[in-house]
Design a protein around this motif. Structure first.
Motif, PDB file in Angstrom:
ATOM      1  N   ASP A   1       3.397  -9.556   5.874  1.00 23.94           N
ATOM      2  CA  ASP A   1       4.084  -9.009   4.709  1.00 23.94           C
ATOM      3  C   ASP A   1       4.975  -7.837   5.148  1.00 23.94           C
ATOM      4  O   ASP A   1       4.468  -6.793   5.543  1.00 23.94           O
ATOM      5  N   PRO A   2       6.324  -7.976   5.073  1.00 22.20           N
ATOM      6  CA  PRO A   2       7.190  -6.868   5.507  1.00 22.20           C
ATOM      7  C   PRO A   2       7.048  -5.626   4.631  1.00 22.20           C
ATOM      8  O   PRO A   2       7.323  -4.516   5.071  1.00 22.20           O
ATOM      9  N   GLU A   3       6.583  -5.776   3.394  1.00 18.85           N
ATOM     10  CA  GLU A   3       6.408  -4.641   2.491  1.00 18.85           C
ATOM     11  C   GLU A   3       5.333  -3.688   3.019  1.00 18.85           C
ATOM     12  O   GLU A   3       5.394  -2.477   2.794  1.00 18.85           O
ATOM     13  N   SER A   4       4.366  -4.241   3.747  1.00 17.07           N
ATOM     14  CA  SER A   4       3.288  -3.395   4.261  1.00 17.07           C
ATOM     15  C   SER A   4       3.732  -2.558   5.454  1.00 17.07           C
ATOM     16  O   SER A   4       2.979  -1.719   5.932  1.00 17.07           O
TER      17      SER A   4
ATOM     18  N   ARG B   1       6.278  -0.532   5.287  1.00 14.11           N
ATOM     19  CA  ARG B   1       6.974   0.664   4.804  1.00 14.11           C
ATOM     20  C   ARG B   1       6.295   1.913   5.345  1.00 14.11           C
ATOM     21  O   ARG B   1       5.098   1.945   5.571  1.00 14.11           O
ATOM     22  N   HIS B   2       7.106   2.955   5.519  1.00 18.47           N
ATOM     23  CA  HIS B   2       6.598   4.198   6.095  1.00 18.47           C
ATOM     24  C   HIS B   2       5.470   4.788   5.255  1.00 18.47           C
ATOM     25  O   HIS B   2       4.450   5.252   5.796  1.00 18.47           O
ATOM     26  N   SER B   3       5.599   4.755   3.952  1.00 18.25           N
ATOM     27  CA  SER B   3       4.572   5.375   3.093  1.00 18.25           C
ATOM     28  C   SER B   3       3.246   4.626   3.195  1.00 18.25           C
ATOM     29  O   SER B   3       2.176   5.250   3.219  1.00 18.25           O
ATOM     30  N   VAL B   4       3.296   3.303   3.303  1.00 15.06           N
ATOM     31  CA  VAL B   4       2.057   2.525   3.420  1.00 15.06           C
ATOM     32  C   VAL B   4       1.390   2.811   4.757  1.00 15.06           C
ATOM     33  O   VAL B   4       0.173   3.029   4.830  1.00 15.06           O
TER      34      VAL B   4
END
Length: 95
Positions: A73-76, A78-81
């Protein structure tokens, strides 16, 4: 004096065969010294082998371990995650 080593099996009639590569180097009537060493039979392999407890624990841990590498999952990514996960690893919350 030359030394040769050959591993063979006793024939059903009790004779000890000599490897052809060694036999052709010997002269008929020549005196030779033979040393016989019994080799223990290899254990008979059974169909299913039992693993020891430490190996079973290691395999279970590997099965339950988090996968390495980039997640699907590319969303995971993200820097904040990633920051949140790292903070949870460093400072686990105990509620």
């Amino acid at each position: 004096m030359q030394h040769y080593e050959y591993i063979g099996e006793v024939l059903p009639d009790g004779r000890l065969p000599i490897a052809p590569s060694i036999a052709k180097k010997l002269i008929p009537g020549q005196r030779i010294r033979v040393r016989i060493e019994q080799i223990p039979d290899a254990p008979i392999a059974t169909g299913k082998k039992e693993l020891d407890a430490a190996t079973l624990r290691l395999l279970e841990r590997m099965k339950n371990a988090r996968p390495l590498g980039a997640p699907d999952d590319p969303e995971s990514l993200r820097h904040s995650v990633l920051f949140e996960e790292r903070m949870e690893e460093k400072f686990p919350w105990r509620g």
